[in-house]
Design a protein around this motif. Structure first.
Motif, PDB file in Angstrom:
ATOM      1  N   TYR A  91       0.458  -1.159  -0.579  1.00  0.00           N
ATOM      2  CA  TYR A  91       0.414   0.387  -0.239  1.00  0.00           C
ATOM      3  C   TYR A  91       0.591   0.701   0.032  1.00  0.00           C
ATOM      4  CZ  TYR A  91      -3.633  -3.337   1.122  1.00  0.00           C
ATOM      5  OH  TYR A  91      -4.125  -4.685   1.352  1.00  0.00           O
ATOM      6  N   PRO A  92       1.225   1.528  -1.074  1.00  0.00           N
ATOM      7  CA  PRO A  92       2.590   2.711  -1.426  1.00  0.00           C
ATOM      8  C   PRO A  92       1.909   4.399  -1.165  1.00  0.00           C
ATOM      9  CG  PRO A  92       1.918   2.127  -3.540  1.00  0.00           C
ATOM     10  CD  PRO A  92       1.413   0.961  -2.290  1.00  0.00           C
ATOM     11  N   LYS A  93       0.882   4.281  -0.050  1.00  0.00           N
ATOM     12  CA  LYS A  93       0.283   5.941   0.294  1.00  0.00           C
ATOM     13  C   LYS A  93       1.680   6.329   1.474  1.00  0.00           C
ATOM     14  CE  LYS A  93      -2.661   4.741  -2.349  1.00  0.00           C
ATOM     15  NZ  LYS A  93      -3.177   5.786  -4.340  1.00  0.00           N
ATOM     16  N   TRP A  94       1.667   7.558   0.946  1.00  0.00           N
ATOM     17  CA  TRP A  94       1.975   8.300   2.648  1.00  0.00           C
ATOM     18  C   TRP A  94       1.664   7.912   3.657  1.00  0.00           C
ATOM     19  CZ3 TRP A  94       0.444  11.368   6.709  1.00  0.00           C
ATOM     20  CH2 TRP A  94      -1.076  12.016   6.223  1.00  0.00           C
ATOM     21  N   TYR A  95       0.611   8.005   4.054  1.00  0.00           N
ATOM     22  CA  TYR A  95      -0.164   8.136   5.597  1.00  0.00           C
ATOM     23  C   TYR A  95      -0.090   5.938   6.039  1.00  0.00           C
ATOM     24  CZ  TYR A  95      -4.445   5.976   2.117  1.00  0.00           C
ATOM     25  OH  TYR A  95      -4.971   5.728   0.903  1.00  0.00           O
ATOM     26  N   VAL A  96       0.397   5.560   4.615  1.00  0.00           N
ATOM     27  CA  VAL A  96       0.478   4.019   5.526  1.00  0.00           C
ATOM     28  C   VAL A  96       2.443   4.198   6.003  1.00  0.00           C
ATOM     29  CG1 VAL A  96       1.234   1.331   4.698  1.00  0.00           C
ATOM     30  CG2 VAL A  96      -1.121   2.331   3.924  1.00  0.00           C
ATOM     31  N   ILE A  97       3.092   4.505   4.594  1.00  0.00           N
ATOM     32  CA  ILE A  97       4.604   4.634   4.647  1.00  0.00           C
ATOM     33  C   ILE A  97       5.033   4.890   5.775  1.00  0.00           C
ATOM     34  CG2 ILE A  97       6.598   4.993   3.779  1.00  0.00           C
ATOM     35  CD1 ILE A  97       5.114   4.897   0.981  1.00  0.00           C
ATOM     36  N   ALA A  98       4.522   6.273   6.763  1.00  0.00           N
ATOM     37  CA  ALA A  98       4.695   7.153   7.132  1.00  0.00           C
ATOM     38  C   ALA A  98       4.763   6.474   8.463  1.00  0.00           C
ATOM     39  CB  ALA A  98       4.234   8.806   7.163  1.00  0.00           C
ATOM     40  N   PRO A  99       3.463   6.090   9.102  1.00  0.00           N
ATOM     41  CA  PRO A  99       3.862   5.062  10.211  1.00  0.00           C
ATOM     42  C   PRO A  99       4.321   3.871  10.384  1.00  0.00           C
ATOM     43  CG  PRO A  99       1.588   5.434   8.669  1.00  0.00           C
ATOM     44  CD  PRO A  99       2.465   6.052   8.753  1.00  0.00           C
ATOM     45  N   ALA A 100       4.296   2.905   9.220  1.00  0.00           N
ATOM     46  CA  ALA A 100       5.653   1.779   9.161  1.00  0.00           C
ATOM     47  C   ALA A 100       6.629   1.921   9.174  1.00  0.00           C
ATOM     48  CB  ALA A 100       4.726   1.305   8.105  1.00  0.00           C
ATOM     49  N   TYR A 101       7.201   2.821   8.820  1.00  0.00           N
ATOM     50  CA  TYR A 101       8.509   3.590   9.261  1.00  0.00           C
ATOM     51  C   TYR A 101       8.395   4.277  10.478  1.00  0.00           C
ATOM     52  CZ  TYR A 101      10.500   1.331   4.820  1.00  0.00           C
ATOM     53  OH  TYR A 101      10.232   0.651   3.583  1.00  0.00           O
ATOM     54  N   LEU A 102       7.985   4.373  10.692  1.00  0.00           N
ATOM     55  CA  LEU A 102       7.984   5.657  12.279  1.00  0.00           C
ATOM     56  C   LEU A 102       8.328   4.508  13.148  1.00  0.00           C
ATOM     57  CD1 LEU A 102       7.918   7.838  13.946  1.00  0.00           C
ATOM     58  CD2 LEU A 102       6.083   8.401  13.533  1.00  0.00           C
ATOM     59  N   TRP A 103       7.195   3.796  13.143  1.00  0.00           N
ATOM     60  CA  TRP A 103       6.861   2.133  14.123  1.00  0.00           C
ATOM     61  C   TRP A 103       8.619   1.066  13.965  1.00  0.00           C
ATOM     62  CZ3 TRP A 103       4.399   0.277  18.197  1.00  0.00           C
ATOM     63  CH2 TRP A 103       4.798  -1.092  18.060  1.00  0.00           C
ATOM     64  N   ALA A 104       8.766   1.251  13.109  1.00  0.00           N
ATOM     65  CA  ALA A 104       9.894   0.401  12.311  1.00  0.00           C
ATOM     66  C   ALA A 104      11.301   0.972  13.005  1.00  0.00           C
ATOM     67  CB  ALA A 104      10.192   0.229  10.858  1.00  0.00           C
ATOM     68  N   GLY A 105      11.497   2.468  13.223  1.00  0.00           N
ATOM     69  CA  GLY A 105      12.597   2.917  13.319  1.00  0.00           C
ATOM     70  C   GLY A 105      12.407   2.996  14.768  1.00  0.00           C
ATOM     71  N   SER A 106      11.349   3.405  15.358  1.00  0.00           N
ATOM     72  CA  SER A 106      11.512   3.800  16.337  1.00  0.00           C
ATOM     73  C   SER A 106      12.043   2.163  16.973  1.00  0.00           C
ATOM     74  CB  SER A 106       9.845   4.247  17.089  1.00  0.00           C
ATOM     75  OG  SER A 106       9.747   5.317  17.049  1.00  0.00           O
ATOM     76  N   VAL A 107      11.268   1.172  17.127  1.00  0.00           N
ATOM     77  CA  VAL A 107      11.563  -0.559  17.686  1.00  0.00           C
ATOM     78  C   VAL A 107      13.378  -0.522  17.928  1.00  0.00           C
ATOM     79  CG1 VAL A 107      11.377  -2.654  17.637  1.00  0.00           C
ATOM     80  CG2 VAL A 107       9.385  -1.288  17.472  1.00  0.00           C
ATOM     81  N   SER A 108      13.776   0.123  16.382  1.00  0.00           N
ATOM     82  CA  SER A 108      15.029  -0.393  16.029  1.00  0.00           C
ATOM     83  C   SER A 108      15.825   0.472  17.774  1.00  0.00           C
ATOM     84  CB  SER A 108      15.405   0.422  14.765  1.00  0.00           C
ATOM     85  OG  SER A 108      14.391  -0.809  14.161  1.00  0.00           O
ATOM     86  N   PHE A 109      15.084   2.040  17.972  1.00  0.00           N
ATOM     87  CA  PHE A 109      16.239   3.054  18.895  1.00  0.00           C
ATOM     88  C   PHE A 109      16.183   2.473  19.825  1.00  0.00           C
ATOM     89  CE2 PHE A 109      16.286   6.155  22.053  1.00  0.00           C
ATOM     90  CZ  PHE A 109      18.069   6.709  21.448  1.00  0.00           C
TER      91      PHE A 109
END
Length: 205
Positions: A153-171
Motif C-alpha cells: 500500500y504505497p501511500k504516505w499515510y501507510v509508509i510514514a507510520p510504518a517506518y516510524l514504528w520500525a525506526g522507533s523499535v530499532s532505537f
C-alpha cells in the motif's frame, strides 16, 4: 534475466552486506567499529530516564504483536470484504516475515556475537535477553513488516507510520542496551531485503 532472479540476487547482496557489519568485530575484536558501538551504547545508558525507559520497553515488548497483527488484519479484512488483493497482500507480508525470521536465526547461530552486556566492554542493559546479538531480530522483523506493508500500500499515510514504528523499535534496542548499532543496522538491511525478496507474491496490478 527474470525479475524474480534479480530480486534474489539483490537479497543475497543485502545478506552479504549485513555479514560485513559483524565479521570485523567477531574476528578482529576491539576495532574502531566496535569501539564506536560501545561508545554509543554507553552514552545512551548514561542518559536514561524512567519515562523513556518505560516507553521503549513498551515498544520492544509489543513488536511481535504488530508484526503478527498486520498480516492477520489484512487477511481478516480480505475475507470480510471478499477482497482477493488484500488476502494476497496478507500472504506477502506473512511470507516476507517468515523468510526474515529464518535468515535472522541463521545469522545469529553462525556469527554468535555476544550481547552488549556480555561484551569486552560491559554495557549496562535495562534487561538481559537470551540468544545472540547480531543481527537485531526486533529490528529485522519491524523493517520487514514496514517495507512489505509500504510496498503493498504505497501511500504516505501507510509508509510514514510504518517506518516510524520500525525506526522507533530499532532505537529502543539501542536505548535498552541489548543490541549494538551495527546489529540494528544489519537488522534493518535484512528486514528490508526479506520484504524485497518475496515481492513476487504481491498482487499484479
Amino acid at each position: 534475466m527474470s525479475t524474480r532472479r534479480i530480486v534474489f540476487i539483490k537479497y543475497i547482496l543485502l545478506f552479504q552486506l549485513s555479514l560485513s557489519f559483524a565479521l570485523p568485530a567477531s574476528v578482529f575484536g576491539q576495532n574502531a567499529m566496535q569501539r564506536l558501538d560501545d561508545k554509543i551504547l554507553i552514552n545512551l545508558s548514561e542518559h536514561r530516564t524512567e519515562q523513556r525507559t518505560g516507553f521503549f520497553m513498551f515498544l520492544s515488548k509489543h513488536n511481535d504483536v504488530v508484526n503478527v497483527g498486520v498480516p492477520v488484519a489484512l487477511l481478516a479484512g480480505g475475507v470480510i470484504a471478499n477482497d482477493k488483493e488484500m488476502r494476497q497482500n496478507a500472504l506477502y507480508v506473512a511470507s516476507a516475515s517468515a523468510v526474515n525470521v529464518l535468515a535472522t536465526l541463521f545469522l545469529k547461530k553462525v556469527i554468535k556475537r555476544p550481547r552488549p552486556f556480555n561484551g569486552m566492554v560491559k554495557i549496562n542493559a535495562v534487561y538481559q535477553p537470551s540468544h545472540y546479538s547480531f543481527p537485531s531480530g526486533h529490528t529485522s522483523t519491524a523493517f520487514t513488516t514496514a517495507t512489505a506493508l509500504s510496498h503493498a500500500y504505497p501511500k504516505w499515510y501507510v509508509i510514514a507510520p510504518a517506518y516510524l514504528w520500525a525506526g522507533s523499535v530499532s532505537f529502543s534496542r539501542l536505548y535498552l542496551g541489548v543490541h549494538y548499532p551495527t546489529d540494528v543496522a544489519a537488522g534493518a538491511l535484512l528486514g528490508t531485503g526479506s520484504a524485497f525478496s518475496m515481492g513476487f507474491i504481491r498482487p499484479n496490478k
